[in-house]
Design a protein around this motif. Structure first.
Motif, PDB file in Angstrom:
ATOM      1  N   LYS A   1      32.836   8.581   2.686  1.00  0.00           N
ATOM      2  CA  LYS A   1      33.320   7.506   2.036  1.00  0.00           C
ATOM      3  C   LYS A   1      32.277   7.222   0.518  1.00  0.00           C
ATOM      4  O   LYS A   1      32.970   6.964  -0.609  1.00  0.00           O
ATOM      5  N   ALA A   2      30.977   7.110   0.709  1.00  0.00           N
ATOM      6  CA  ALA A   2      30.131   7.089  -0.470  1.00  0.00           C
ATOM      7  C   ALA A   2      30.344   8.298  -1.374  1.00  0.00           C
ATOM      8  O   ALA A   2      30.374   7.741  -2.563  1.00  0.00           O
ATOM      9  N   PHE A   3      30.624   9.422  -1.033  1.00  0.00           N
ATOM     10  CA  PHE A   3      30.558  10.480  -1.998  1.00  0.00           C
ATOM     11  C   PHE A   3      31.840  10.491  -2.666  1.00  0.00           C
ATOM     12  O   PHE A   3      32.051  10.918  -3.858  1.00  0.00           O
ATOM     13  N   ALA A   4      33.158   9.961  -2.012  1.00  0.00           N
ATOM     14  CA  ALA A   4      34.274   9.915  -2.692  1.00  0.00           C
ATOM     15  C   ALA A   4      34.367   8.850  -3.668  1.00  0.00           C
ATOM     16  O   ALA A   4      34.988   8.785  -4.621  1.00  0.00           O
ATOM     17  N   ILE A   5      33.765   7.466  -3.267  1.00  0.00           N
ATOM     18  CA  ILE A   5      33.767   6.498  -4.167  1.00  0.00           C
ATOM     19  C   ILE A   5      32.702   6.390  -5.280  1.00  0.00           C
ATOM     20  O   ILE A   5      33.063   6.174  -6.552  1.00  0.00           O
TER      21      ILE A   5
ATOM     22  N   TYR B   1      46.658  24.151  -1.758  1.00  0.00           N
ATOM     23  CA  TYR B   1      45.609  24.152  -1.999  1.00  0.00           C
ATOM     24  C   TYR B   1      45.242  23.506  -3.489  1.00  0.00           C
ATOM     25  O   TYR B   1      44.606  22.514  -3.644  1.00  0.00           O
ATOM     26  N   ILE B   2      46.154  24.233  -4.519  1.00  0.00           N
ATOM     27  CA  ILE B   2      45.950  23.632  -5.777  1.00  0.00           C
ATOM     28  C   ILE B   2      46.324  22.374  -5.910  1.00  0.00           C
ATOM     29  O   ILE B   2      45.833  21.560  -6.859  1.00  0.00           O
ATOM     30  N   GLU B   3      47.449  21.893  -5.462  1.00  0.00           N
ATOM     31  CA  GLU B   3      47.996  20.430  -5.458  1.00  0.00           C
ATOM     32  C   GLU B   3      47.168  19.538  -4.894  1.00  0.00           C
ATOM     33  O   GLU B   3      47.136  18.345  -5.433  1.00  0.00           O
ATOM     34  N   MET B   4      46.386  19.896  -3.732  1.00  0.00           N
ATOM     35  CA  MET B   4      45.452  18.959  -3.205  1.00  0.00           C
ATOM     36  C   MET B   4      44.255  18.331  -4.218  1.00  0.00           C
ATOM     37  O   MET B   4      43.509  17.262  -3.985  1.00  0.00           O
ATOM     38  N   ALA B   5      44.181  19.420  -5.354  1.00  0.00           N
ATOM     39  CA  ALA B   5      43.072  18.932  -6.534  1.00  0.00           C
ATOM     40  C   ALA B   5      43.536  17.775  -7.206  1.00  0.00           C
ATOM     41  O   ALA B   5      42.475  17.028  -7.885  1.00  0.00           O
ATOM     42  N   LEU B   6      44.745  17.143  -6.944  1.00  0.00           N
ATOM     43  CA  LEU B   6      44.981  15.847  -7.579  1.00  0.00           C
ATOM     44  C   LEU B   6      44.390  14.711  -6.687  1.00  0.00           C
ATOM     45  O   LEU B   6      44.193  13.539  -7.143  1.00  0.00           O
ATOM     46  N   GLU B   7      44.258  15.073  -5.499  1.00  0.00           N
ATOM     47  CA  GLU B   7      43.728  13.840  -4.391  1.00  0.00           C
ATOM     48  C   GLU B   7      42.276  13.485  -4.783  1.00  0.00           C
ATOM     49  O   GLU B   7      41.200  14.327  -4.993  1.00  0.00           O
ATOM     50  N   PRO B   8      42.123  12.224  -5.310  1.00  0.00           N
ATOM     51  CA  PRO B   8      40.640  11.675  -5.479  1.00  0.00           C
ATOM     52  C   PRO B   8      39.434  12.131  -4.616  1.00  0.00           C
ATOM     53  O   PRO B   8      38.314  12.639  -5.143  1.00  0.00           O
ATOM     54  N   GLU B   9      39.659  12.103  -3.359  1.00  0.00           N
ATOM     55  CA  GLU B   9      38.552  12.377  -2.438  1.00  0.00           C
ATOM     56  C   GLU B   9      38.315  13.866  -2.507  1.00  0.00           C
ATOM     57  O   GLU B   9      37.037  14.433  -2.699  1.00  0.00           O
ATOM     58  N   ILE B  10      39.528  14.742  -2.539  1.00  0.00           N
ATOM     59  CA  ILE B  10      39.144  16.289  -2.638  1.00  0.00           C
ATOM     60  C   ILE B  10      38.501  16.802  -3.917  1.00  0.00           C
ATOM     61  O   ILE B  10      37.756  17.600  -4.123  1.00  0.00           O
TER      62      ILE B  10
END
Length: 190
Positions: free
Chosen positions: A15-19, A88-97
């Motif tokens: 949670k901390a690393f993502a935020i 895999y490439i599309e997941m690069a849009l997800e903020p946490e990833i």
């Protein structure tokens, strides 16, 4: 008890690393949010970097499960193979990833192609290519070399998307180019 402690620390760190990002996430905040001590963090992960590796391992496992789920819907083995790379490439849009896996992870842990989880990924991709060769779908090429290049292309495309000023604008370019590169492996009928 050990797994419960590890789970609490990983969840708080994730949670901390993502935020906040890796650099801004303090060990005191992580341990306080988990209701544990710094000693628990050191005992279970060695240091903050070890905790980041554990978070990345968890996210990577989730990404792999999602890629497999997506590819299981494909009509052919080739499309399943291609779909996994594109997912895999599309997941690069997800903020946490984007932040943890593709920006902070490489900055802290180094080249993602050298991470421990990449060995299993490379082995799986190699096996998939070997099967596609055996089925006559893919040209007779060295399967490990092709797997390394395909995995590298997907990883670099995801890194490009994640680091772009406008990731959503870069994504279609990356996916199109990845699809074309991978399709070069296909056997052509003479």
């Amino acid at each position: 008890m050990v797994e419960e402690t590890r789970g609490k620390l990983i969840q708080a760190a994730r949670k901390a690393f993502a935020i906040k990002g890796y650099a801004a996430a303090s060990m005191d905040d992580l341990t306080r949010d988990a209701g544990l001590t710094r000693g628990a963090l050191y005992h279970n992960f060695g240091d903050k970097k070890g905790l980041l590796q554990a978070v990345i391992d968890q996210i990577d496992a989730e990404m792999l499960a999602r890629m497999r789920e997506t590819s299981s819907q494909a009509a052919t083995p080739w499309l399943a193979f291609l779909t996994e790379g594109i997912a895999y490439i599309e997941m690069a849009l997800e903020p946490e990833i984007q932040r943890i896996m593709l920006l902070d992870g490489p900055a802290v842990l180094g080249d993602p192609s050298q991470w421990p989880n990449q060995t299993a990924c490379l082995r799986t991709t190699t096996q998939a290519i070997e099967q596609l060769i055996a089925d006559g779908v893919v040209k007779d090429v060295d399967a490990e070399a092709a797997a390394r290049l395909i995995n590298g292309a997907a990883l670099n495309a995801a890194l490009w998307v994640a680091a772009a000023k406008e990731p959503a604008a870069v994504l279609p370019k990356a996916v199109t180019a990845f699809r074309e590169l991978a399709s070069g492996l296909l056997r052509t009928e003479s």
